[in-house]
Design an enzyme around this catalytic site. Structure first.
Site, short mmCIF file in Angstrom:
data_model
loop_
_atom_site.label_atom_id
_atom_site.label_comp_id
_atom_site.label_asym_id
_atom_site.label_seq_id
_atom_site.Cartn_x
_atom_site.Cartn_y
_atom_site.Cartn_z
N GLU A 207 0.83 -1.19 0.00
CA GLU A 207 0.00 0.00 0.00
C GLU A 207 0.88 1.25 0.00
OE1 GLU A 207 -3.16 -0.40 2.94
OE2 GLU A 207 -3.27 1.79 3.04
N LYS A 254 -11.32 5.58 2.24
CA LYS A 254 -11.59 5.87 3.65
C LYS A 254 -12.67 6.94 3.72
CE LYS A 254 -7.00 4.77 5.31
NZ LYS A 254 -5.65 5.35 5.48
MG MG Z 1 -2.65 3.28 4.25
#
Ligand code: MG
Length: 339
Positions: A207, A254
């Site tokens: 990531e 997110k």
């Molecule tokens: Mg992250």
């Protein structure tokens, strides 16, 4: 509808450290929307300084968002979320708290959990990872032992001893799925070199290897990486996705980056249209914040919804990730109660 809020402080079991630094106390904002008949819904803002937010900026922004709700039809979720985004750009966690509260209210009025209002099957949700923050070798071993119930670990990297961190964790957890997150700390050449070294440790994906705006760097790394690359800090909202096609294999959504549950679903659709994998992550959040994400989780390939599992003092009861399995609350709305 009226908008009210309360700032709360929560604490992680261990100081939680990533490439940019760490803390053990976190200030979050509980947000409530109340309609004229007294019905209400709630949500949580988990502000991140990296995206320019603190609990205090959230409270200031809520003051700017309140007039939108005063005159809004509570069922017009799409219109309201678009209007909130017009009033303030960025400030994703403040807007996503209001979005969650509005969805909580709407699904409560219908008497169904939010995932049902959206037509989603909770059995489709992937397992969630549990995050191991940066620490000394002893701390890492201890954290992995404490995370025994979780079958997938996400390992924070971006230090000058990344390979050692992964080696220690792989030793402690020989059979678990391991993912790594560099939180933007590498440059393209270092990323390629580090990924090569990590090939001995059976890693699932990497990531955010590079700084957020280095899309060409991400493309360079992806072309040379045997492991899938997932964009987190490089991908805030749906309109960030098209330019990332070919540069990454997937995106990490997110709520506090994208600003709302509807934008999150648009990100899922946009990523799918570009053939990308879809992950959803979180900040340090209570189970109120995690629950909003959990209701979307049936749409994901990968989940990293451990924000409340890292807490020592979660004041709410809602979604959790026992043994990595995401429990999506089955009560009306978000299905969250005071703990
Ligand atoms: Mg992250």
């Amino acid at each position: 509808m009226k908008l009210t809020h309360e700032i709360i402080a929560v604490h992680t079991k261990h100081a939680f450290t990533i490439a940019r630094g760490g803390a053990s106390e976190w200030r979050l904002v509980t947000v409530r929307v109340t309609d004229s008949d007294g019905a209400s819904g709630w949500g949580e803002a988990a502000p991140s300084r990296f995206y320019g937010e603190t609990a205090d900026t959230v409270v200031a922004i809520l003051g700017q968002l309140a007039p939108v709700l005063e005159r809004a039809d509570p069922w017009s979720l799409e219109t309201i979320e678009a209007e909130l985004a017009r009033v303030v750009r960025f400030n994703g966690s403040a807007r996503s708290a209001v979005s969650a509260a509005l969805h909580d209210l709407a699904a409560k009025r219908l008497g169904v959990p939010l995932y049902k209002m959206w037509g989603l099957d909770p059995k489709s949700a992937p397992l969630s990872s549990f995050t191991i923050g940066i620490g000394s070798e002893t701390e890492l071993r201890q954290k992995v032992k404490e995370a025994e119930q979780y079958p997938i670990l996400k390992v924070k990297l971006g230090t000058d001893r990344d390979e050692e961190i992964v080696r220690v964790i792989r030793e402690e957890a020989p059979d678990k799925i391991l993912r790594v997150d560099a939180n933007a700390a590498w440059n393209p050449k270092l990323a390629v070199r580090t990924i090569e070294r990590l090939m001995d440790y059976d890693i699932e994906f990497v990531e955010q290897p590079l700084p957020p705006h280095d899309v060409e760097g991400l493309r360079f790394v992806r072309e040379r990486s045997p492991l899938p690359i997932i964009a987190d800090e490089s991908c805030l909202v749906a309109s960030d996705i098209p330019k990332l096609e070919g540069a990454v294999d997937g995106i990490n959504i997110k709520l506090s980056k994208c600003g709302g549950l509807r934008e999150a679903q648009k990100m899922v659709s946009t990523a799918r249209a570009h053939g990308m994998l879809v992950m959803m992550g979180c900040m340090i959040e209570t189970s109120l914040g995690i629950s909003a994400a959990a209701h979307i989780s049936p749409l994901l390939d990968y989940a990293d919804l451990d924000g409340s599992a890292l807490l020592a003092d979660d004041p709410y009861k809602g979604a959790n990730i026992d043994d990595g399995k995401i429990f999506i609350p089955t009560g009306p709305g978000l299905g969250v109660e005071k703990g």
